[in-house]
Every structure is written in structure tokens, then in C-alpha cells.
Design an enzyme around this catalytic site. Sequence first.
Site, PDB file in Angstrom:
ATOM      1  N   HIS A   3       0.825  -1.215   0.000  1.00 40.26           N
ATOM      2  CA  HIS A   3       0.000   0.000   0.000  1.00 40.26           C
ATOM      3  C   HIS A   3       0.858   1.264   0.000  1.00 40.26           C
ATOM      4  O   HIS A   3       0.541   2.231  -0.704  1.00 40.26           O
ATOM      5  CB  HIS A   3      -0.948   0.006   1.198  1.00 40.26           C
ATOM      6  CG  HIS A   3      -1.955  -1.098   1.168  1.00 40.26           C
ATOM      7  ND1 HIS A   3      -2.828  -1.336   2.207  1.00 40.26           N
ATOM      8  CD2 HIS A   3      -2.221  -2.050   0.230  1.00 40.26           C
ATOM      9  CE1 HIS A   3      -3.597  -2.378   1.902  1.00 40.26           C
ATOM     10  NE2 HIS A   3      -3.238  -2.836   0.716  1.00 40.26           N
ATOM     11  N   HIS A   8      -9.230  -2.261  -5.476  1.00 40.56           N
ATOM     12  CA  HIS A   8      -8.157  -2.525  -4.513  1.00 40.56           C
ATOM     13  C   HIS A   8      -7.116  -3.461  -5.108  1.00 40.56           C
ATOM     14  O   HIS A   8      -5.919  -3.340  -4.795  1.00 40.56           O
ATOM     15  CB  HIS A   8      -8.686  -3.113  -3.211  1.00 40.56           C
ATOM     16  CG  HIS A   8      -7.590  -3.290  -2.201  1.00 40.56           C
ATOM     17  ND1 HIS A   8      -7.082  -2.227  -1.469  1.00 40.56           N
ATOM     18  CD2 HIS A   8      -6.843  -4.377  -1.853  1.00 40.56           C
ATOM     19  CE1 HIS A   8      -6.086  -2.656  -0.710  1.00 40.56           C
ATOM     20  NE2 HIS A   8      -5.928  -3.956  -0.917  1.00 40.56           N
ATOM     21  N   HIS A  54      -0.353 -11.065  -5.181  1.00 39.38           N
ATOM     22  CA  HIS A  54       1.026 -10.679  -4.881  1.00 39.38           C
ATOM     23  C   HIS A  54       2.038 -11.635  -5.502  1.00 39.38           C
ATOM     24  O   HIS A  54       3.064 -11.209  -6.028  1.00 39.38           O
ATOM     25  CB  HIS A  54       1.234 -10.606  -3.374  1.00 39.38           C
ATOM     26  CG  HIS A  54       0.315  -9.657  -2.681  1.00 39.38           C
ATOM     27  ND1 HIS A  54       0.248  -8.313  -2.998  1.00 39.38           N
ATOM     28  CD2 HIS A  54      -0.590  -9.848  -1.677  1.00 39.38           C
ATOM     29  CE1 HIS A  54      -0.651  -7.723  -2.225  1.00 39.38           C
ATOM     30  NE2 HIS A  54      -1.175  -8.629  -1.419  1.00 39.38           N
TER      31      HIS A  54
END
Length: 304
Positions: free
Chosen positions: A78, A237, A264
Site C-alpha cells: 500500500h 483494490h 502478490h
Amino acid sequence: MSQQRTLNNTIRATGVGLHSGNKIHITLRPAPVNHGIVFRRVDLDPVVEIPASGDLVTEVILCTGLTRNGAKVQTVEHLMSAFAGLGIDNAIVDLSSAELPIMDGSSAPFVFLLQSAGILEQNAAKRFIRIKRSVEVRQGDKVAKFSPYDGYKLGFTIEFDHPMIPHKQSHYEMEFSTAAYIKEISLARTFGFMHDLEDMRERNLGLGGSMDNAILLDDFRVLNEDGLRYGNEFVRHKILDAIGDLYLIGGPILGAYEAFKSGHALNNKLVRAVLADETSWEWISFPSSAAEQPPVVYTHPACI
């Protein structure tokens, strides 16, 4: 000239680690030209520096984590996304723990911190990574791909069997720019399902998670009283995460990213695949004397 950027001032914040549940202190500091983004574990003696580099990624389950000399820093995606969104090339991140604070589950608090610190343009040309030919990675039915593109474009498709994530809300595309990032992406929060929560807690993960820093869903609905910030907040997101994961490639990207059910692990696999194939990319800068001009990606600091 498209110039490198750092922070104008040092700024500090405190938050909770999503997975550890611990209180964490973070300090963001300016850094010199060509320094890059570097995390510092100041709770260790001696202090360990961990560059924000895709080849140092060792943790890809529920977050992106880096390891160097036995020291770890987790949940970097983030903050890295906020750095990418505002075009920050050089910064030092001091941490009191092995994890970044989750803040509200989006990158908006980090964007606010960076804006509050101020953004300084440095006397050196920004170095872009330009994708020259397509690179694709797969894992089962999951796909992530880079293609040549004059600018930076991202497209993402998710697939969840849940009434709150219908097919029409499962795809999103954006033409990357600072303004678009702040408005369309930065507010999108991480999300999770009640049926996964018990398993996570048994693995000592998600200990700091709450509806203050994540969207929580049961089998039928969103449990957060305030609902969603965007109708398609879930896929937005995923793009937020991808922007952060991909910034670990080592610089701002000129290319098109497309993903289906990526996460990821696959994002890092794509970064590594690109860097391993020197014919697929090149460094490029746009000094004031250059005939070629950079795509309009980053808003002038005075306008951020």
C-alpha cells in the site's frame, strides 16, 4: 524534463500491523537522487536497510514482504502504491517493526502523509522502465501480463462467487495518472471473508484486522456499516495492490498491465520475468533536451 522526486520534509505516523496486531511507528524521510525507496528496520541493532526491490520479495501470501540479511519488512504494497501514485522515486522509510501499519486498509492515508510532507522535484531526470515487448506469466488459470504501451495502463479482472462481487463489478481499467490514482484507486480498501478469518488467526495472520481497516464480507453481504466506497471497490483494490507490487520493479513503468485473478505472488513473478529478460524492457529518461517527450503521467507537485 520529467524529474525525480522525493519528500520535502520528514513526516511520522503510527498505526497497527494488519497481521501482527502490533503498534507500529513509521517515519518517511527525503532521500537523494538515484537512492530509490529503502526501508530501514530501526528496531534492530544494527539497523538493517532493505531496498524496495522485486528480487528481495520472499512473502507473497496475503501481503508482499521483503527480506535482506535475515531482516523482514511485510505489507509494503500500500505504501509502495502511494509512492508510485505520486511519482516518488527516492525515500527512506524507518520502521519500528517487521510490518507496515495497515492504516484504513487503503493507500489514501499514505497519500495524505506524502502530500503533507510535500513533494520535491530533484535535479535529475526520472528513469522509467519502458516495456519493449510482451511478457506473460501464469499460475493455473491466473494470468498477469505486460505489453508495450505509450503511457501506463492497468486492467484487472477478479472472479469471486459472491453476490456482492457480481460479474459486472469484476473488471476495471484505468489510464494511470496521479489524478486518476488519487480519485479512482487510493481509497479502495483491502477485503476479506469471514470464513477465511478463523484460518488466518490460526496462522497468526490478520491479528490487527478489523472493519476499521478492511472490508469484511459474510456469505451474503458486506458487514461494514458504512458499506463500500466504490461499487467495484474490490477490483479497484486489486489494482491498488498491483501498482504497489509492480513498483518493486525499480522505477515507474511505461507499458500496459493486464491481469486475471492475479495477486502478490503472480505480480512478483511478472516483475522477475521482465527483469530476467533484458530484451523486454529498457531504461529511458526524458531530459529537457530530448526530442521525445514523456507521457503525461505525474501531476506537478504544486497541484497534488
